[in-house]
Design a protein around this motif. Sequence first.
Motif, PDB file in Angstrom:
ATOM      1  N   THR A   1       1.176  -0.875  -0.156  1.00 48.25           N
ATOM      2  CA  THR A   1      -0.016   0.166  -0.006  1.00 48.25           C
ATOM      3  C   THR A   1       0.687   1.155  -0.323  1.00 48.25           C
ATOM      4  OG1 THR A   1      -2.129  -1.377   1.074  1.00 48.25           O
ATOM      5  CG2 THR A   1      -1.944   1.459   1.446  1.00 48.25           C
ATOM      6  N   PRO A   2       0.827   1.458  -0.785  1.00 50.82           N
ATOM      7  CA  PRO A   2       1.278   3.767  -1.738  1.00 50.82           C
ATOM      8  C   PRO A   2       1.225   4.250  -0.430  1.00 50.82           C
ATOM      9  CG  PRO A   2       0.575   3.194  -3.228  1.00 50.82           C
ATOM     10  CD  PRO A   2       0.176   1.491  -2.533  1.00 50.82           C
ATOM     11  N   VAL A   3       1.467   4.996   0.073  1.00 51.24           N
ATOM     12  CA  VAL A   3       0.673   6.134   1.238  1.00 51.24           C
ATOM     13  C   VAL A   3       1.074   7.431   0.851  1.00 51.24           C
ATOM     14  CG1 VAL A   3      -0.081   6.517   3.701  1.00 51.24           C
ATOM     15  CG2 VAL A   3       0.084   4.088   3.150  1.00 51.24           C
ATOM     16  N   TYR A   4       0.130   8.547   0.553  1.00 54.59           N
ATOM     17  CA  TYR A   4      -0.240   9.715   0.912  1.00 54.59           C
ATOM     18  C   TYR A   4      -0.490  10.597   0.816  1.00 54.59           C
ATOM     19  CZ  TYR A   4       0.882  14.335  -1.399  1.00 54.59           C
ATOM     20  OH  TYR A   4       2.097  15.854  -1.002  1.00 54.59           O
ATOM     21  N   GLN A   5      -0.204  11.396   2.593  1.00 51.92           N
ATOM     22  CA  GLN A   5      -1.502  12.100   3.020  1.00 51.92           C
ATOM     23  C   GLN A   5      -3.058  11.326   3.162  1.00 51.92           C
ATOM     24  OE1 GLN A   5      -2.295  15.497   0.775  1.00 51.92           O
ATOM     25  NE2 GLN A   5      -0.092  16.792   1.111  1.00 51.92           N
ATOM     26  N   PRO A   6      -3.003  10.629   3.677  1.00 53.03           N
ATOM     27  CA  PRO A   6      -4.376   9.224   3.816  1.00 53.03           C
ATOM     28  C   PRO A   6      -5.400   9.848   4.365  1.00 53.03           C
ATOM     29  CG  PRO A   6      -3.054   8.447   5.001  1.00 53.03           C
ATOM     30  CD  PRO A   6      -2.112   9.995   4.472  1.00 53.03           C
ATOM     31  N   GLU A   7      -6.665   9.112   3.919  1.00 58.64           N
ATOM     32  CA  GLU A   7      -7.651   9.894   4.577  1.00 58.64           C
ATOM     33  C   GLU A   7      -8.163   8.885   5.847  1.00 58.64           C
ATOM     34  OE1 GLU A   7     -10.166  12.357   4.789  1.00 58.64           O
ATOM     35  OE2 GLU A   7      -9.189  13.651   3.152  1.00 58.64           O
ATOM     36  N   PRO A   8      -7.742   9.319   7.015  1.00 60.90           N
ATOM     37  CA  PRO A   8      -7.487   8.500   8.366  1.00 60.90           C
ATOM     38  C   PRO A   8      -8.744   6.759   8.428  1.00 60.90           C
ATOM     39  CG  PRO A   8      -7.305  10.302   9.110  1.00 60.90           C
ATOM     40  CD  PRO A   8      -7.677  10.586   7.814  1.00 60.90           C
ATOM     41  N   GLU A   9      -9.933   8.038   8.216  1.00 59.47           N
ATOM     42  CA  GLU A   9     -11.287   7.433   8.054  1.00 59.47           C
ATOM     43  C   GLU A   9     -10.615   5.874   7.030  1.00 59.47           C
ATOM     44  OE1 GLU A   9     -16.029   7.038   6.920  1.00 59.47           O
ATOM     45  OE2 GLU A   9     -14.756   8.890   7.288  1.00 59.47           O
ATOM     46  N   HIS A  10     -10.653   6.131   5.589  1.00 62.46           N
ATOM     47  CA  HIS A  10      -9.896   5.259   5.103  1.00 62.46           C
ATOM     48  C   HIS A  10      -8.969   4.136   4.807  1.00 62.46           C
ATOM     49  CE1 HIS A  10     -11.740   8.610   1.474  1.00 62.46           C
ATOM     50  NE2 HIS A  10     -12.518   8.111   2.317  1.00 62.46           N
ATOM     51  N   LEU A  11      -7.622   4.808   5.780  1.00 63.19           N
ATOM     52  CA  LEU A  11      -6.773   3.777   5.917  1.00 63.19           C
ATOM     53  C   LEU A  11      -6.851   3.197   7.013  1.00 63.19           C
ATOM     54  CD1 LEU A  11      -4.280   3.090   5.197  1.00 63.19           C
ATOM     55  CD2 LEU A  11      -3.149   4.338   6.727  1.00 63.19           C
ATOM     56  N   MET A  12      -8.138   3.787   8.036  1.00 58.85           N
ATOM     57  CA  MET A  12      -8.818   2.589   9.104  1.00 58.85           C
ATOM     58  C   MET A  12      -9.287   1.415   7.945  1.00 58.85           C
ATOM     59  SD  MET A  12      -7.555   2.158  11.855  1.00 58.85           S
ATOM     60  CE  MET A  12      -8.561   1.406  12.647  1.00 58.85           C
TER      61      MET A  12
ATOM     62  N   LEU B   1      -3.351  -3.001  -2.710  1.00 59.22           N
ATOM     63  CA  LEU B   1      -4.556  -2.288  -1.747  1.00 59.22           C
ATOM     64  C   LEU B   1      -3.866  -1.006  -1.903  1.00 59.22           C
ATOM     65  CD1 LEU B   1      -6.552  -2.976  -0.407  1.00 59.22           C
ATOM     66  CD2 LEU B   1      -5.228  -3.032   1.558  1.00 59.22           C
ATOM     67  N   ASP B   2      -5.209   0.152  -2.440  1.00 59.99           N
ATOM     68  CA  ASP B   2      -4.913   1.203  -2.074  1.00 59.99           C
ATOM     69  C   ASP B   2      -5.030   2.404  -1.291  1.00 59.99           C
ATOM     70  OD1 ASP B   2      -3.632   2.178  -4.526  1.00 59.99           O
ATOM     71  OD2 ASP B   2      -4.786   2.309  -5.950  1.00 59.99           O
ATOM     72  N   GLN B   3      -4.581   2.884  -1.119  1.00 54.92           N
ATOM     73  CA  GLN B   3      -4.425   3.490   0.731  1.00 54.92           C
ATOM     74  C   GLN B   3      -6.602   3.794   0.633  1.00 54.92           C
ATOM     75  OE1 GLN B   3      -2.547   6.650   1.014  1.00 54.92           O
ATOM     76  NE2 GLN B   3      -3.907   8.055   0.291  1.00 54.92           N
ATOM     77  N   ASP B   4      -6.947   3.908  -0.355  1.00 55.04           N
ATOM     78  CA  ASP B   4      -9.071   3.680  -0.021  1.00 55.04           C
ATOM     79  C   ASP B   4      -9.557   3.046   0.342  1.00 55.04           C
ATOM     80  OD1 ASP B   4      -8.253   4.694  -2.498  1.00 55.04           O
ATOM     81  OD2 ASP B   4      -9.012   6.684  -2.370  1.00 55.04           O
ATOM     82  N   ASP B   5      -9.185   2.153  -0.541  1.00 51.23           N
ATOM     83  CA  ASP B   5      -9.886   0.795  -1.089  1.00 51.23           C
ATOM     84  C   ASP B   5      -9.730  -0.354   0.207  1.00 51.23           C
ATOM     85  OD1 ASP B   5     -10.227   2.019  -3.599  1.00 51.23           O
ATOM     86  OD2 ASP B   5      -8.231   0.870  -4.149  1.00 51.23           O
ATOM     87  N   ILE B   6     -10.892  -1.406  -0.431  1.00 51.48           N
ATOM     88  CA  ILE B   6     -11.612  -2.744   0.661  1.00 51.48           C
ATOM     89  C   ILE B   6     -11.516  -3.516   0.384  1.00 51.48           C
ATOM     90  CG2 ILE B   6     -13.668  -2.897   2.164  1.00 51.48           C
ATOM     91  CD1 ILE B   6     -14.167   0.037   2.930  1.00 51.48           C
ATOM     92  N   LEU B   7     -10.444  -4.572   0.978  1.00 52.63           N
ATOM     93  CA  LEU B   7     -10.556  -5.533   0.915  1.00 52.63           C
ATOM     94  C   LEU B   7     -12.085  -6.676   0.430  1.00 52.63           C
ATOM     95  CD1 LEU B   7      -7.326  -6.613   1.422  1.00 52.63           C
ATOM     96  CD2 LEU B   7      -8.203  -6.173  -0.527  1.00 52.63           C
TER      97      LEU B   7
END
Length: 249
Positions: free
Chosen positions: A8-19, A88-94
């Motif tokens: 997962t590459p991370v850049y300025q993530p939305e906390p809710e999305h990353l969680m 897995l992108d930082q804002d997607d859901i498996l």
Amino acid sequence: MPILSVITPVYQPEPEHLMAAYESLKDQEIPSGWEWEWMLQEDGSSGVAKEILPEDERIRFGQGRKGGVAITRNLALSAAKGQLVKNLDQDDILTSGVLARDIQAIDGNDGVRWTTSRVLDLLPDGSLVGFDNDPEHGRLRTGVVVEHWRAHNFRLPVHPTTMCIERKLAVALGGWMAVPGSDDTGLLTAASVVADGFFESEVGLHYRKWPGQETAMARHTEAVEWNARMHLISERAEFLAQAVAVANR
């Protein structure tokens, strides 16, 4: 013990999305004897991801100078311990069970070296929207994906962000392609001309659609740049296919 590395590459993530991404990963059930690790590689060095997520020994954090998403993914790839790697992108859901299905598709089918899954778009109102033109469940023969891509104005028949691939193959192909956007398309098309893949018809990902995502930006579809990267991706796939043909004579 075999490992599947989720990158997962991370850049300025939305906390809710990353969680939400973490929650979708942490309870995945995988075949006996397998483990997974989550390679969270920041495009920069703020440490923001570590501040958002809880402690979990399966998470491995990385940092580096800012270089864009493809370089960030490849830095994670360099440190990944897994025989298989999955984006897995930082804002997607498996979805539940997708890692097990990925492992089975590659481990259980002779000659299959990469796999993709069906996707549902996750819209801002929480609704899920599917596609009408998914391929049939099963093996994707070498060359089929890139032929479809070229014949349909560079639109893939499968979603590249769902790809799980043998790490050795990903490294041999240069990892995610160093283009501004479409780096996952570059890796998928390259893999598709050198090895058979697999399409899993069970939904494997909820692909979040929201205003802040890169693919929603106008620059992602700006004509000059888009044509340039499609041309380069197509050329690489063509030359790789030619090299494979020569090697198989």
